[in-house]
Design a protein around this motif. Structure first.
Motif, PDB file in Angstrom:
ATOM      1  N   ARG A  53      -1.107  23.311  83.398  1.00 52.06           N
ATOM      2  CA  ARG A  53      -2.014  22.177  83.559  1.00 52.06           C
ATOM      3  C   ARG A  53      -2.660  22.201  84.938  1.00 52.06           C
ATOM      4  O   ARG A  53      -3.845  21.856  85.088  1.00 52.06           O
ATOM      5  CB  ARG A  53      -1.248  20.863  83.351  1.00 52.06           C
ATOM      6  CG  ARG A  53      -2.105  19.613  83.438  1.00 52.06           C
ATOM      7  CD  ARG A  53      -3.253  19.651  82.464  1.00 52.06           C
ATOM      8  NE  ARG A  53      -4.165  18.530  82.666  1.00 52.06           N
ATOM      9  CZ  ARG A  53      -5.438  18.534  82.311  1.00 52.06           C
ATOM     10  NH1 ARG A  53      -5.962  19.588  81.696  1.00 52.06           N
ATOM     11  NH2 ARG A  53      -6.202  17.491  82.544  1.00 52.06           N
ATOM     12  N   PHE A  70       4.310  15.783  81.891  1.00 52.91           N
ATOM     13  CA  PHE A  70       4.390  17.224  81.701  1.00 52.91           C
ATOM     14  C   PHE A  70       5.733  17.753  82.201  1.00 52.91           C
ATOM     15  O   PHE A  70       6.264  17.280  83.210  1.00 52.91           O
ATOM     16  CB  PHE A  70       3.262  17.925  82.470  1.00 52.91           C
ATOM     17  CG  PHE A  70       1.883  17.543  82.021  1.00 52.91           C
ATOM     18  CD1 PHE A  70       1.217  18.289  81.063  1.00 52.91           C
ATOM     19  CD2 PHE A  70       1.242  16.428  82.552  1.00 52.91           C
ATOM     20  CE1 PHE A  70      -0.062  17.937  80.648  1.00 52.91           C
ATOM     21  CE2 PHE A  70      -0.028  16.069  82.145  1.00 52.91           C
ATOM     22  CZ  PHE A  70      -0.678  16.824  81.180  1.00 52.91           C
ATOM     23  N   GLN A 115       4.937  23.168  81.728  1.00 51.53           N
ATOM     24  CA  GLN A 115       3.613  22.685  81.314  1.00 51.53           C
ATOM     25  C   GLN A 115       2.726  22.379  82.517  1.00 51.53           C
ATOM     26  O   GLN A 115       1.515  22.591  82.479  1.00 51.53           O
ATOM     27  CB  GLN A 115       3.765  21.434  80.449  1.00 51.53           C
ATOM     28  CG  GLN A 115       4.362  21.689  79.075  1.00 51.53           C
ATOM     29  CD  GLN A 115       4.671  20.392  78.341  1.00 51.53           C
ATOM     30  OE1 GLN A 115       4.938  19.346  78.966  1.00 51.53           O
ATOM     31  NE2 GLN A 115       4.640  20.439  77.017  1.00 51.53           N
TER      32      GLN A 115
END
Length: 448
Positions: free
Chosen positions: A315, A307, A311
């Protein structure tokens, strides 16, 4: 040494969570100019290990490692010190502050716990990525144990949906099945839906690993031998077992079953080595083991997702919600009369026993920091949820009374607050004794 490392991890994790949780109460209290008399890690009935007064606040470490607390002047708390409350309210007391300020102070701890979980999960996703066991890569049938068959599965079933949703992560798939009501599979070329049987779930919870009822099948290729007698009998790493006691072996689970049936006596096997069949006679222990493993083949099913920084923020939030959702859903199993999941619920001793560690080939033990931080994040979001339960003595109890005041326009009578707090403290102490007593009983009977 192993138990010492596990104990250290438990104390470190709890200390981080407690200090930051109480800091969540402490900082807004100070911001709203409310007097904080004590800030303690762990509880200190009768005496404390360390204490030092700085300004108006006494900071310390108690001897009873069940959490911690901040004692805020003018607040009915677990200390049940009501003498101060008999006097007129002072401007620096909690009870003199507006309801919205008191609400923020009370919600500070759980807010910090949630954001801590979010931060940890986000960092783990960014720095480590996420490795999952991808069931879409499995090109062989699943192995269904007797536990899985008691739930309703049959050999050859291909799982399509759990309660109408697809799940490609094996770890989550096993848990989803335990929590499910219906499973959809491809059976004999036809899509079939059946209700999961609680009797099978009950059997799962009697196993050491409740989620071990579902594994992918793979060839019986030996990649680890830890028993010298097995090696002396001629079995080598890289051998593929193709027959045992005259029966054909296609998968490793079939070989495991054959070994179990030969407990306490030699077992005749055939292995494929360098393209040729080699007959061997392997001694089997009374426990039905030969000291081998075949798990490296599972690595081909692993998928690692990485990631970006941006992101990982999203997440981290998603993982926090997922972790909490799964834990809340498990109440369904805990209170199920057939499953009796409450028997698997453990307290501090059980948690310490199951703290994650790394074990090297020479037998030495070290901390698995990734697993440690994953546990801390999971525990942090769980503590946030538990503290919001509207029980007097918990943050949720104070929040409910404060919301009541904000809605009806007048505070809850002081006597009601005191009595409710007393009932809540007695309930929580009783629950604590029950959980700890259960741990001690399990430890003494060898079932911990």
């Amino acid at each position: 040494m192993e138990i010492a490392i596990k104990l250290f991890q438990f104390i470190l994790s709890i200390s981080i969570l407690v200090i930051l949780h109480e800091l969540g109460h402490f900082l807004p209290a100070k911001w709203f100019k409310t007097k904080v008399e004590k800030f303690y890690l762990f509880f200190d009935p009768w005496f404390s290990i360390v204490k030092k007064k700085i300004g108006e606040t006494e900071y310390g470490i108690g001897w009873l490692p069940f959490g911690g607390y901040v004692k805020i002047a003018g607040m009915v708390d677990e200390s049940m010190d009501t003498e101060q409350l008999k006097q007129p309210a002072q401007p620096w007391e909690f009870r003199a502050k507006p309801a919205w300020q008191r609400l923020i102070i009370m919600l500070g701890g759980v807010t910090v716990n949630f954001f801590l979980a979010w931060l940890i999960y986000g960092c783990l996703s960014f720095f480590n990525g996420e490795t999952t066991f991808d069931t879409t890569k499995v090109d062989t049938p699943m192995h269904y144990t007797n536990v899985a068959k008691a739930m309703g599965f049959k050999d050859g079933d291909k799982i399509l949906k759990v309660d109408g949703k697809t799940q490609n992560n094996l770890d989550k798939l096993s848990l989803d099945i335990l929590l499910s009501d219906q499973i959809t599979v491809l059976r004999d070329g036809k899509e079939t839906t059946f209700n999961t049987n609680d009797d099978g779930k009950a059997l799962a919870f009697k196993d050491e690993n409740p989620k071990g009822f579902l594994t992918p099948r793979y060839a019986a290729v030996i990649d680890t031998i830890v028993n010298p007698k097995t090696a002396e009998a001629g079995l080598k790493v890289g051998d593929q077992v193709v027959a045992a006691n005259g029966q054909k072996i296609n998968y490793y689970d079939e070989f495991q079953a054959a070994v179990g049936k030969s407990a306490g006596k030699p077992m005749n096997i055939e292995v494929l080595r360098n393209g040729a069949i080699q007959p061997l006679s392997i001694p089997v222990s009374k426990e039905g083991t030969i000291g081998i493993a075949s798990y490296k083949q599972l690595e081909k099913y692993a998928t690692t997702q990485h990631f970006t920084f941006g992101q990982s923020i999203g997440r981290g939030f998603t993982r926090s919600i997922e972790s909490l959702t799964y834990q809340v859903k498990q109440f369904k199993l805990i209170f199920n009369k057939k499953v009796q999941g409450y028997k698997k619920v453990g307290g501090p001793l059980a948690i310490i026993k199951n703290m994650p560690v790394d074990q090297s080939k020479d037998g030495s033990v070290s901390i698995n920091w990734t697993a440690f931080w994953s546990f801390t994040a999971m525990f942090s979001v769980w503590l946030a949820f538990l503290n919001l339960i509207p029980i007097p003595g918990l943050d949720g109890g104070h929040v409910i009374f404060t919301l009541y005041e904000m809605i009806v326009g007048k505070p809850v009578p002081q006597k009601v607050l005191e009595n409710a707090q007393m009932v809540g403290v007695i309930f929580l102490l009783g629950l604590m004794l029950l959980i700890f007593g259960s741990d001690i009983f399990k430890a003494l009977t060898g079932s911990l």
